[in-house]
Design a protein around this motif. Structure first.
Motif, PDB file in Angstrom:
ATOM      1  N   ARG A  32       0.872  -1.180   0.000  1.00 44.21           N
ATOM      2  CA  ARG A  32       0.000   0.000   0.000  1.00 44.21           C
ATOM      3  C   ARG A  32       0.903   1.222   0.000  1.00 44.21           C
ATOM      4  O   ARG A  32       1.447   1.612   1.030  1.00 44.21           O
ATOM      5  N   TRP A  33       1.112   1.776  -1.177  1.00 41.91           N
ATOM      6  CA  TRP A  33       2.064   2.872  -1.338  1.00 41.91           C
ATOM      7  C   TRP A  33       1.656   4.108  -0.563  1.00 41.91           C
ATOM      8  O   TRP A  33       0.484   4.470  -0.520  1.00 41.91           O
ATOM      9  N   GLN A  34       2.642   4.735   0.034  1.00 40.34           N
ATOM     10  CA  GLN A  34       2.490   6.029   0.682  1.00 40.34           C
ATOM     11  C   GLN A  34       3.607   6.929   0.161  1.00 40.34           C
ATOM     12  O   GLN A  34       4.632   6.439  -0.333  1.00 40.34           O
TER      13      GLN A  34
ATOM     14  N   ASP B  80      -2.406  -2.321 -11.872  1.00 43.35           N
ATOM     15  CA  ASP B  80      -2.723  -0.974 -12.349  1.00 43.35           C
ATOM     16  C   ASP B  80      -3.961  -0.451 -11.601  1.00 43.35           C
ATOM     17  O   ASP B  80      -5.047  -0.361 -12.148  1.00 43.35           O
ATOM     18  N   ASP B  81      -3.771  -0.097 -10.315  1.00 45.11           N
ATOM     19  CA  ASP B  81      -4.904   0.342  -9.498  1.00 45.11           C
ATOM     20  C   ASP B  81      -4.701   1.732  -8.897  1.00 45.11           C
ATOM     21  O   ASP B  81      -5.363   2.094  -7.933  1.00 45.11           O
ATOM     22  N   TYR B  82      -3.803   2.500  -9.440  1.00 43.58           N
ATOM     23  CA  TYR B  82      -3.464   3.796  -8.866  1.00 43.58           C
ATOM     24  C   TYR B  82      -4.105   4.961  -9.612  1.00 43.58           C
ATOM     25  O   TYR B  82      -3.958   6.101  -9.213  1.00 43.58           O
ATOM     26  N   ARG B  83      -4.798   4.699 -10.672  1.00 40.52           N
ATOM     27  CA  ARG B  83      -5.406   5.775 -11.467  1.00 40.52           C
ATOM     28  C   ARG B  83      -6.499   6.465 -10.677  1.00 40.52           C
ATOM     29  O   ARG B  83      -7.152   5.835  -9.877  1.00 40.52           O
TER      30      ARG B  83
ATOM     31  N   GLN C  57      -4.180   8.791 -10.270  1.00 39.78           N
ATOM     32  CA  GLN C  57      -2.862   9.291  -9.892  1.00 39.78           C
ATOM     33  C   GLN C  57      -1.813   8.805 -10.891  1.00 39.78           C
ATOM     34  O   GLN C  57      -2.032   7.849 -11.622  1.00 39.78           O
TER      35      GLN C  57
ATOM     36  N   ARG D  42       1.912   7.243 -11.423  1.00 40.32           N
ATOM     37  CA  ARG D  42       2.936   6.453 -10.739  1.00 40.32           C
ATOM     38  C   ARG D  42       4.287   6.804 -11.350  1.00 40.32           C
ATOM     39  O   ARG D  42       4.508   6.645 -12.542  1.00 40.32           O
TER      40      ARG D  42
END
Length: 103
Positions: free
Chosen positions: A63-65, A83-86, A88, A90
């Motif tokens: 879980r990126w911070q 690919d679940d950060y959209r 945003q 990366r």
């Protein structure tokens, strides 16, 4: 091209050069067969190994911070980017160290 990148052969079980521990060295994206086995047996065992390696108890979901840094030892790790950060963006810088020869 195949001439520039010929197929390579690696052991299915390799020894980590630092820890001395044995690990599976297969990847669904790269491993095509086990040379010592008949094609049907190789296919069945690889299917089992690929399924085993991706079991939830063997995975970690990062879980990126902000300001996180992650690294792993590719000799004993499989990576699957999600690919679940959209929406945003990366931004990533990758450094790869020349690997050793599996044994």
């Amino acid at each position: 091209t195949r001439k520039k990148n010929p197929p390579l052969s690696h052991p299915v079980v390799r020894t980590h050069p630092v820890s001395g521990r044995k690990s599976l060295f297969v990847s669904d994206g790269f491993t095509t067969r086990i040379n010592e086995l008949e094609p049907a047996e190789s296919k069945a065992i690889l299917k089992l190994l690929f399924a085993h390696a991706t079991r939830p108890e063997f995975t970690i979901r990062w879980r990126w911070q902000e300001n996180d840094v992650a690294f792993w030892d590719n000799r004993v790790t499989q990576h699957y980017a999600v690919d679940d950060y959209r929406p945003q963006r990366r931004v990533m810088h990758r450094a790869t160290i020349l690997g050793d020869v599996p044994f």
